[in-house]
Design an enzyme around this catalytic site. Structure first.
Site, PDB file in Angstrom:
ATOM      1  N   ASP A  56     -18.225  27.713  45.152  1.00 48.76           N
ATOM      2  CA  ASP A  56     -18.947  28.841  45.596  1.00 48.76           C
ATOM      3  C   ASP A  56     -19.723  28.361  46.500  1.00 48.76           C
ATOM      4  O   ASP A  56     -19.820  27.254  47.421  1.00 48.76           O
ATOM      5  CB  ASP A  56     -19.820  28.583  44.446  1.00 48.76           C
ATOM      6  CG  ASP A  56     -19.107  29.039  42.742  1.00 48.76           C
ATOM      7  OD1 ASP A  56     -18.539  29.451  42.692  1.00 48.76           O
ATOM      8  OD2 ASP A  56     -19.977  28.841  41.858  1.00 48.76           O
ATOM      9  N   HIS A 211     -18.485  23.271  44.848  1.00 44.38           N
ATOM     10  CA  HIS A 211     -19.204  23.816  46.450  1.00 44.38           C
ATOM     11  C   HIS A 211     -19.419  23.552  47.089  1.00 44.38           C
ATOM     12  O   HIS A 211     -19.474  22.203  47.493  1.00 44.38           O
ATOM     13  CB  HIS A 211     -20.880  23.917  45.529  1.00 44.38           C
ATOM     14  CG  HIS A 211     -21.368  23.970  44.625  1.00 44.38           C
ATOM     15  ND1 HIS A 211     -20.902  23.292  42.933  1.00 44.38           N
ATOM     16  CD2 HIS A 211     -22.002  25.280  43.990  1.00 44.38           C
ATOM     17  CE1 HIS A 211     -21.864  24.426  42.219  1.00 44.38           C
ATOM     18  NE2 HIS A 211     -22.755  25.480  43.050  1.00 44.38           N
TER      19      HIS A 211
END
Ligand SMILES: [Zn+2]
Length: 253
Positions: A56, A211
């Protein structure tokens, strides 16, 4: 923005909001949650021996290095890109294009990482359509898979996403790298626990939240995790693949 604070606060809020605001026809045996109307919400793979690592908040500085790591191991992953978060998508267009051309799943994380249920309907729609436009510019299509920022969804947002033919993807395994971005061990031990359990490979696979904007995640945790997965016999695949959904369904015009 101050992503760590926003993430920490919003994760708590969104978990509660999602449970209360998005009732689902939930079958205990199925990891794919079907709502009566609106977008489907996927939390876990359906196919055993797969693992879908998802990234992400990019594109950012480490996207390209991460793509090198994935290529060297001949595995695929899913990128939930923003339009404007740590980096602006037009500044990293080459990385986005490469992710798509390398066969990874390119998906939407909405424009600038706002909490969709807190927005007006037109603002929430704009968060999706602005990024759709950017994707069309860069890769010629727009994704049909999205991850809501903070995992935060409610009824009206699911309705809007369903009208635009999106599947919403959350996760069932959170490395919490957003809370400890420089702590290799904290993220990696979760993978060790998972992949070192011989029973686990018979179960439907996991969708793992990472992430890519953190250097330790992208360039240290992920290669080690992938190597361990492969040694243990897992297939490291995209979200679409771990659901048995062919690539032709991942994008639309
Ligand atoms: Zn995010």
């Amino acid at each position: 923005m101050a992503p760590f604070f926003r993430l920490a606060i919003a994760t708590v809020i969104s978990a509660a909001a999602f449970v209360s605001a998005a009732p689902v026809n939930q079958s205990k045996s199925s990891p794919v949650l079907q709502k009566r109307s609106g977008a489907s919400v996927v939390t876990r793979c359906t196919i055993p021996s797969t693992v879908a690592i998802t990234f992400d908040d990019g594109p950012f500085l480490y996207t390209n290095g991460l793509l090198d790591i994935l290529k060297s191991r001949a595995v695929k992953a899913t990128f939930f890109f923003n339009g404007n978060n740590y980096g602006r998508i037009e500044d990293f267009a080459a990385s986005v294009k490469r992710a798509y051309q390398d066969g990874h799943q390119v998906a939407s994380h909405a424009w600038d990482h706002r909490d969709l249920p807190s927005l007006s309907q037109s603002e929430a729609l704009g968060e999706m359509t602005m990024l759709e436009e950017a994707f069309r510019e860069i890769i010629g299509v727009r994704p049909t898979y999205m991850r809501p920022p903070f995992g935060s969804l409610n009824g009206p947002v699911l309705e809007m996403l369903g009208e635009r033919n999106y599947t919403a993807v959350t996760w069932d395994m959170d490395t919490q790298d957003w809370a400890h971005p420089t702590d290799f061990d904290a993220s990696y031990k979760l993978y060790e626990t998972l992949f070192n359990n011989p029973e686990e490979i018979k179960q439907p696979g996991h969708i793992v939240l990472q992430h890519e904007v953190h250097q330790v995640t992208a360039l240290q945790v992920v290669p080690m995790a992938i190597d361990l997965a492969l040694v243990r016999g897992y297939k490291v695949v995209t979200v679409g693949e771990c659901l048995g959904d062919p690539r032709s369904n991942w994008y639309t015009v």
